[in-house]
Design a protein around this motif. Structure first.
Motif, PDB file in Angstrom:
ATOM      1  N   UNK A  61      41.806  39.908  37.529  1.00  0.00           N
ATOM      2  CA  UNK A  61      43.190  40.267  37.209  1.00  0.00           C
ATOM      3  C   UNK A  61      44.072  40.287  38.452  1.00  0.00           C
ATOM      4  N   UNK A  62      43.459  40.472  39.633  1.00  0.00           N
ATOM      5  CA  UNK A  62      44.238  40.535  40.873  1.00  0.00           C
ATOM      6  C   UNK A  62      44.751  39.155  41.302  1.00  0.00           C
ATOM      7  N   UNK A  63      44.263  38.097  40.630  1.00  0.00           N
ATOM      8  CA  UNK A  63      44.634  36.737  41.046  1.00  0.00           C
ATOM      9  C   UNK A  63      45.458  35.996  40.003  1.00  0.00           C
ATOM     10  N   UNK A  64      45.342  36.400  38.737  1.00  0.00           N
ATOM     11  CA  UNK A  64      45.933  35.579  37.666  1.00  0.00           C
ATOM     12  C   UNK A  64      47.100  36.270  36.986  1.00  0.00           C
ATOM     13  N   UNK A  65      47.985  35.457  36.435  1.00  0.00           N
ATOM     14  CA  UNK A  65      48.967  35.903  35.449  1.00  0.00           C
ATOM     15  C   UNK A  65      48.586  35.244  34.134  1.00  0.00           C
ATOM     16  N   UNK A  66      49.087  35.791  33.010  1.00  0.00           N
ATOM     17  CA  UNK A  66      48.801  35.176  31.706  1.00  0.00           C
ATOM     18  C   UNK A  66      50.108  34.842  31.004  1.00  0.00           C
TER      19      UNK A  66
END
Lengths: 130, 130
Positions: free
Chosen positions: B118-123
């Motif tokens: 979650x610290x690297x991606x957006x959705x």
């Protein structure tokens, strides 16, 4: 175009080798990475590098088909992780100025055929029992 | 190569149009169709035509990316059936003498991201609520 095909080929081979420096040098600093199946997006070479370095398991990649033109390319590859697989996956690329500017990949999973088409199809055995 | 790109484009457009005669004329009589996810294979144009004519539901296809060289090609397309989707799929082709000699397609399904990145991606939001 030969250059783009080589970029796509090196993208996979440098990942498989964990040659992070050479892998990152194929990417534009503002590269966009997307996984449409999970609706995930990573912006920028540094985060994308971190994503791959942190990806868990003993994963392996083997290219099967590479196609490229002057703007886009694709690698269809086999992957396995921790002894499971191999399964097929594919990464699509956009190129500009000799760098990869966008990567979109897909991770299809095995499924059982729906009923009703047995009269048309044959099936083959799994490549390996999991 | 322009010819192969056009073959790939017409493969999808003639399916979408249910223009079975024009679609079948793109195929070698001994075309091989494979679905690696279900380990299914269909041999020959007549059976492959029957498979598509019998495929259930009100399905629709829209090409997003087409790449081809002098031997191979791919179409990444969106598909929907009976109001579900759209989802991404991709069909790989082999060409010879101006015909399609092999088709291999993949049907990736949506999945939820594994925890830990979650610290690297957006959705992004789904294209449509099912």
């Amino acid at each position: 175009m030969g250059g783009n095909r080589e970029l796509a080929e090196r993208f996979i081979s440098r990942l498989e080798a964990r040659d992070w420096g050479a892998w990152a040098r194929l990417l534009h600093p503002d590269v966009i990475y997307e996984i449409p199946q999970s609706r995930e997006r990573i912006r920028g070479r540094e985060r994308y590098l971190q994503f791959n370095r942190e990806y868990p398991g003993d994963w392996h990649l083997r290219p099967k088909v590479i196609i490229a033109d002057d703007q886009r390319g694709v690698v269809w590859f086999e992957w396995s992780v921790d002894g499971s697989g191999p399964d097929d996956a594919m990464a699509f690329f956009e190129f500009a100025d000799g760098l990869i500017t966008r990567v979109t990949d897909f991770w299809p999973e095995p499924f059982e055929p729906p009923a009703g088409r047995e009269h048309l199809v044959e099936r083959w055995l799994p490549a390996r029992v999991h």
